[in-house]
Write a protein that holds these residues in place. Structure first.
Motif, short mmCIF file in Angstrom:
data_model
loop_
_atom_site.label_atom_id
_atom_site.label_comp_id
_atom_site.label_asym_id
_atom_site.label_seq_id
_atom_site.Cartn_x
_atom_site.Cartn_y
_atom_site.Cartn_z
N LEU A 66 -7.56 -2.15 5.20
CA LEU A 66 -7.02 -2.65 3.94
C LEU A 66 -7.40 -4.10 3.70
O LEU A 66 -7.74 -4.48 2.58
CB LEU A 66 -5.50 -2.52 3.93
CG LEU A 66 -4.89 -1.18 3.51
CD1 LEU A 66 -3.38 -1.28 3.49
CD2 LEU A 66 -5.41 -0.73 2.15
N ARG A 67 -7.34 -4.91 4.74
CA ARG A 67 -7.67 -6.33 4.59
C ARG A 67 -9.15 -6.52 4.26
O ARG A 67 -9.53 -7.48 3.60
CB ARG A 67 -7.29 -7.11 5.84
CG ARG A 67 -5.79 -7.21 6.04
CD ARG A 67 -5.39 -8.15 7.18
NE ARG A 67 -3.95 -8.29 7.20
CZ ARG A 67 -3.11 -7.55 7.92
NH1 ARG A 67 -3.62 -6.60 8.70
NH2 ARG A 67 -1.81 -7.73 7.87
N ARG B 17 -12.32 6.90 -0.30
CA ARG B 17 -11.28 7.11 0.71
C ARG B 17 -11.82 7.83 1.93
O ARG B 17 -11.45 7.50 3.06
CB ARG B 17 -10.11 7.88 0.09
CG ARG B 17 -8.91 8.02 1.03
CD ARG B 17 -8.43 6.67 1.57
NE ARG B 17 -8.03 5.79 0.51
CZ ARG B 17 -6.81 5.78 -0.04
NH1 ARG B 17 -5.91 6.63 0.35
NH2 ARG B 17 -6.52 4.91 -0.98
N TYR C 129 0.84 -1.21 0.00
CA TYR C 129 0.00 0.00 0.00
C TYR C 129 0.87 1.25 0.00
O TYR C 129 0.61 2.19 -0.76
CB TYR C 129 -0.91 -0.03 1.24
CG TYR C 129 -1.68 1.24 1.48
CD1 TYR C 129 -2.69 1.66 0.62
CD2 TYR C 129 -1.39 2.04 2.59
CE1 TYR C 129 -3.39 2.83 0.85
CE2 TYR C 129 -2.10 3.21 2.83
CZ TYR C 129 -3.09 3.60 1.96
OH TYR C 129 -3.78 4.77 2.18
N TRP D 229 -0.25 5.03 -1.18
CA TRP D 229 -0.30 6.06 -0.14
C TRP D 229 0.41 7.33 -0.59
O TRP D 229 1.56 7.31 -1.03
CB TRP D 229 0.31 5.56 1.16
CG TRP D 229 0.03 6.43 2.35
CD1 TRP D 229 -1.18 6.62 2.95
CD2 TRP D 229 0.97 7.23 3.07
NE1 TRP D 229 -1.05 7.47 4.01
CE2 TRP D 229 0.26 7.87 4.11
CE3 TRP D 229 2.34 7.46 2.94
CZ2 TRP D 229 0.87 8.72 5.02
CZ3 TRP D 229 2.95 8.32 3.85
CH2 TRP D 229 2.22 8.93 4.87
N ARG E 290 -10.92 -4.20 2.61
CA ARG E 290 -11.31 -3.32 1.51
C ARG E 290 -12.04 -4.05 0.39
O ARG E 290 -13.05 -3.52 -0.12
CB ARG E 290 -10.11 -2.55 0.96
CG ARG E 290 -10.49 -1.55 -0.12
CD ARG E 290 -9.41 -0.51 -0.38
NE ARG E 290 -8.18 -1.11 -0.85
CZ ARG E 290 -7.15 -0.40 -1.32
NH1 ARG E 290 -7.22 0.94 -1.35
NH2 ARG E 290 -6.05 -0.99 -1.72
N TRP F 33 -5.28 0.90 10.12
CA TRP F 33 -5.47 0.95 8.68
C TRP F 33 -5.26 -0.42 8.06
O TRP F 33 -5.88 -0.76 7.05
CB TRP F 33 -4.55 1.99 8.06
CG TRP F 33 -4.76 2.17 6.59
CD1 TRP F 33 -3.90 1.88 5.58
CD2 TRP F 33 -5.96 2.65 5.95
NE1 TRP F 33 -4.48 2.15 4.35
CE2 TRP F 33 -5.73 2.64 4.55
CE3 TRP F 33 -7.19 3.11 6.42
CZ2 TRP F 33 -6.69 3.05 3.64
CZ3 TRP F 33 -8.14 3.52 5.51
CH2 TRP F 33 -7.89 3.49 4.13
#
Length: 210
Positions: free
Chosen positions: A73-74, A57, A39, A44, A76, A69
Protein backbone atom coordinates in the motif's frame (compact mmCIF):
# COMPACT_ATOMS: atom_id res chain seq x y z
CA UNK A 1 -0.25 -13.32 3.03
CA UNK A 2 -3.33 -11.20 3.68
CA UNK A 3 -3.67 -7.84 5.46
CA UNK A 4 -4.54 -9.83 8.58
CA UNK A 5 -0.87 -10.75 8.81
CA UNK A 6 -0.22 -7.26 10.14
CA UNK A 7 0.64 -6.93 13.80
CA UNK A 8 -2.45 -7.27 15.93
CA UNK A 9 -3.19 -5.26 19.08
CA UNK A 10 -3.91 -7.07 22.33
CA UNK A 11 -7.29 -5.47 23.02
CA UNK A 12 -9.10 -7.90 20.77
CA UNK A 13 -12.75 -8.05 21.77
CA UNK A 14 -15.03 -11.02 22.27
CA UNK A 15 -15.88 -11.05 18.56
CA UNK A 16 -12.28 -10.84 17.43
CA UNK A 17 -12.73 -7.16 16.68
CA UNK A 18 -11.44 -3.89 18.10
CA UNK A 19 -13.53 -0.84 18.92
CA UNK A 20 -11.81 2.21 17.45
CA UNK A 21 -11.66 5.68 18.91
CA UNK A 22 -14.15 6.70 16.21
CA UNK A 23 -16.70 4.24 17.54
CA UNK A 24 -16.33 1.81 14.62
CA UNK A 25 -15.52 -1.86 15.04
CA UNK A 26 -12.77 -3.41 12.92
CA UNK A 27 -10.58 -6.52 12.87
CA UNK A 28 -7.27 -6.17 14.73
CA UNK A 29 -5.20 -5.90 11.53
CA UNK A 30 -7.08 -2.74 10.51
CA UNK A 31 -7.17 -1.12 13.93
CA UNK A 32 -3.66 0.29 14.39
CA UNK A 33 -1.94 1.43 11.20
CA UNK A 34 -3.79 4.49 9.79
CA UNK A 35 -3.03 3.41 6.22
CA UNK A 36 -4.46 -0.07 6.75
CA UNK A 37 -7.47 1.39 8.56
CA UNK A 38 -8.26 3.70 5.66
CA UNK A 39 -7.80 0.86 3.19
CA UNK A 40 -10.10 -1.38 5.22
CA UNK A 41 -12.78 1.29 5.57
CA UNK A 42 -12.81 2.44 1.96
CA UNK A 43 -11.53 -0.35 -0.31
CA UNK A 44 -11.04 -3.83 1.09
CA UNK A 45 -13.82 -6.21 0.16
CA UNK A 46 -15.57 -3.93 -2.32
CA UNK A 47 -16.23 -5.48 -5.76
CA UNK A 48 -13.77 -4.73 -8.55
CA UNK A 49 -15.38 -5.34 -11.92
CA UNK A 50 -13.25 -3.34 -14.35
CA UNK A 51 -10.35 -4.84 -16.27
CA UNK A 52 -7.71 -2.31 -15.30
CA UNK A 53 -8.62 -2.39 -11.62
CA UNK A 54 -8.66 -6.17 -11.48
CA UNK A 55 -5.40 -6.49 -13.39
CA UNK A 56 -3.78 -4.05 -10.95
CA UNK A 57 -5.02 -5.97 -7.94
CA UNK A 58 -3.82 -9.31 -9.30
CA UNK A 59 -0.37 -7.84 -9.86
CA UNK A 60 -0.16 -6.10 -6.49
CA UNK A 61 -1.25 -9.25 -4.69
CA UNK A 62 1.55 -11.01 -6.55
CA UNK A 63 4.07 -8.38 -5.48
CA UNK A 64 2.88 -8.87 -1.89
CA UNK A 65 4.03 -12.51 -1.80
CA UNK A 66 6.49 -12.76 1.09
CA UNK A 67 5.80 -9.19 2.20
CA UNK A 68 3.13 -7.32 4.14
CA UNK A 69 0.17 -5.63 2.47
CA UNK A 70 1.07 -2.43 4.31
CA UNK A 71 4.36 -2.40 2.39
CA UNK A 72 2.51 -2.70 -0.92
CA UNK A 73 0.00 0.00 0.00
CA UNK A 74 2.78 2.44 0.85
CA UNK A 75 4.42 1.73 -2.48
CA UNK A 76 1.21 1.71 -4.51
CA UNK A 77 1.60 5.27 -5.86
CA UNK A 78 5.08 4.37 -7.11
CA UNK A 79 3.80 1.11 -8.58
CA UNK A 80 1.11 2.99 -10.47
CA UNK A 81 3.61 5.46 -11.85
CA UNK A 82 6.07 2.72 -12.83
CA UNK A 83 3.41 0.59 -14.55
CA UNK A 84 1.43 3.38 -16.25
CA UNK A 85 -1.53 3.08 -13.86
CA UNK A 86 -1.62 -0.63 -14.67
CA UNK A 87 -3.02 -0.13 -18.15
CA UNK A 88 -2.64 -3.62 -19.63
CA UNK A 89 -1.90 -2.40 -23.17
CA UNK A 90 0.91 -0.17 -21.97
CA UNK A 91 2.50 -2.76 -19.68
CA UNK A 92 2.21 -5.54 -22.26
CA UNK A 93 4.51 -3.53 -24.53
CA UNK A 94 7.30 -3.31 -21.94
CA UNK A 95 10.66 -4.54 -23.17
CA UNK A 96 13.68 -6.04 -21.46
CA UNK A 97 15.02 -2.52 -21.14
CA UNK A 98 11.90 -1.60 -19.18
CA UNK A 99 12.50 -4.55 -16.88
CA UNK A 100 16.01 -3.34 -16.15
CA UNK A 101 14.74 0.21 -15.61
CA UNK A 102 12.11 -0.97 -13.14
CA UNK A 103 14.67 -2.98 -11.21
CA UNK A 104 16.45 0.30 -10.49
CA UNK A 105 13.29 1.97 -9.16
CA UNK A 106 13.49 2.15 -5.33
CA UNK A 107 9.81 3.04 -5.10
CA UNK A 108 8.60 -0.44 -6.03
CA UNK A 109 9.44 -4.00 -5.03
CA UNK A 110 12.50 -4.74 -7.14
CA UNK A 111 12.00 -8.40 -7.86
CA UNK A 112 12.79 -9.53 -11.38
CA UNK A 113 10.36 -12.44 -11.40
CA UNK A 114 7.49 -10.28 -10.14
CA UNK A 115 8.23 -7.52 -12.65
CA UNK A 116 8.25 -10.04 -15.48
CA UNK A 117 5.03 -11.54 -14.14
CA UNK A 118 3.35 -8.14 -14.27
CA UNK A 119 4.21 -7.86 -17.95
CA UNK A 120 3.11 -11.43 -18.66
CA UNK A 121 -0.13 -10.81 -16.79
CA UNK A 122 -0.82 -7.77 -18.96
CA UNK A 123 -0.31 -9.84 -22.08
CA UNK A 124 -2.57 -12.58 -20.72
CA UNK A 125 -5.22 -9.98 -19.87
CA UNK A 126 -5.22 -8.74 -23.45
CA UNK A 127 -5.50 -12.30 -24.76
CA UNK A 128 -8.56 -12.89 -22.58
CA UNK A 129 -10.35 -10.06 -24.39
CA UNK A 130 -10.80 -12.49 -27.26
CA UNK A 131 -13.01 -14.54 -24.94
CA UNK A 132 -15.06 -13.36 -21.95
CA UNK A 133 -12.44 -10.91 -20.66
CA UNK A 134 -10.52 -10.87 -17.38
CA UNK A 135 -13.38 -9.72 -15.18
CA UNK A 136 -15.85 -12.38 -16.26
CA UNK A 137 -13.10 -14.99 -16.25
CA UNK A 138 -12.18 -14.30 -12.62
CA UNK A 139 -15.68 -13.75 -11.25
CA UNK A 140 -16.95 -17.05 -12.63
CA UNK A 141 -15.11 -18.64 -9.71
CA UNK A 142 -17.16 -16.81 -7.09
CA UNK A 143 -18.30 -19.40 -4.53
CA UNK A 144 -21.97 -19.92 -3.69
CA UNK A 145 -21.45 -19.22 0.01
CA UNK A 146 -19.17 -16.99 2.05
CA UNK A 147 -17.59 -17.52 5.49
CA UNK A 148 -19.23 -16.23 8.65
CA UNK A 149 -16.14 -15.67 10.80
CA UNK A 150 -16.30 -14.32 14.35
CA UNK A 151 -12.52 -14.29 14.71
CA UNK A 152 -9.65 -14.28 12.24
CA UNK A 153 -8.90 -17.90 13.16
CA UNK A 154 -12.27 -18.91 11.72
CA UNK A 155 -11.50 -17.59 8.24
CA UNK A 156 -10.77 -20.51 5.90
CA UNK A 157 -7.78 -20.17 3.64
CA UNK A 158 -8.64 -22.90 1.17
CA UNK A 159 -11.61 -23.66 -1.06
CA UNK A 160 -12.20 -25.55 -4.30
CA UNK A 161 -13.02 -22.27 -6.04
CA UNK A 162 -9.76 -20.51 -5.22
CA UNK A 163 -7.72 -23.56 -6.22
CA UNK A 164 -9.63 -23.67 -9.50
CA UNK A 165 -9.11 -19.93 -10.06
CA UNK A 166 -5.38 -20.23 -9.46
CA UNK A 167 -5.09 -23.15 -11.87
CA UNK A 168 -7.21 -21.45 -14.53
CA UNK A 169 -5.21 -18.21 -14.43
CA UNK A 170 -1.96 -20.12 -14.73
CA UNK A 171 -3.37 -21.95 -17.73
CA UNK A 172 -4.04 -18.56 -19.33
CA UNK A 173 -0.45 -17.41 -18.80
CA UNK A 174 -0.70 -15.54 -15.50
CA UNK A 175 2.10 -15.74 -12.92
CA UNK A 176 2.25 -15.28 -9.14
CA UNK A 177 -1.35 -16.42 -8.84
CA UNK A 178 -0.96 -19.29 -6.36
CA UNK A 179 -3.86 -20.32 -4.09
CA UNK A 180 -2.75 -18.18 -1.13
CA UNK A 181 -2.44 -15.11 -3.34
CA UNK A 182 -5.77 -15.84 -4.99
CA UNK A 183 -7.52 -16.12 -1.63
CA UNK A 184 -6.19 -12.67 -0.73
CA UNK A 185 -7.51 -11.46 -4.10
CA UNK A 186 -10.95 -12.98 -3.56
CA UNK A 187 -11.18 -11.31 -0.15
CA UNK A 188 -9.98 -7.96 -1.45
CA UNK A 189 -12.38 -7.76 -4.40
CA UNK A 190 -15.48 -9.01 -2.58
CA UNK A 191 -15.71 -12.47 -4.14
CA UNK A 192 -15.90 -13.71 -0.57
CA UNK A 193 -16.83 -11.66 2.49
CA UNK A 194 -14.37 -12.37 5.29
CA UNK A 195 -15.21 -9.27 7.31
CA UNK A 196 -15.68 -10.46 10.87
CA UNK A 197 -19.29 -10.57 12.00
CA UNK A 198 -18.66 -7.83 14.54
CA UNK A 199 -17.11 -5.45 11.98
CA UNK A 200 -18.83 -2.31 10.75
CA UNK A 201 -17.96 -3.36 7.18
CA UNK A 202 -19.66 -6.76 7.26
CA UNK A 203 -21.97 -7.07 4.24
CA UNK A 204 -20.88 -3.71 2.80
CA UNK A 205 -19.85 -5.15 -0.57
CA UNK A 206 -23.41 -5.68 -1.69
CA UNK A 207 -22.35 -9.09 -3.00
CA UNK A 208 -23.10 -10.88 0.24
CA UNK A 209 -25.55 -10.07 3.01
CA UNK A 210 -25.15 -10.83 6.68
Amino acid sequence: MTPAAAAQPRNEGMYGTVLGDDGLVRPPWAAVDPLLREYYDSEWGLPIRDEQGLYERICLEGFQAGLSWATILRKRPAFRQAFHDFQPDAVAAFTEADVERLLQDPGIVRNRLKVRATIANAQATITLREREGLVAFVWQFQPTTTPQPVTHAEIPTQSPELVALSKALRTQGFSFVGPTTMFALMEAIGMVDTHLLGSHRRGSSGVWQG
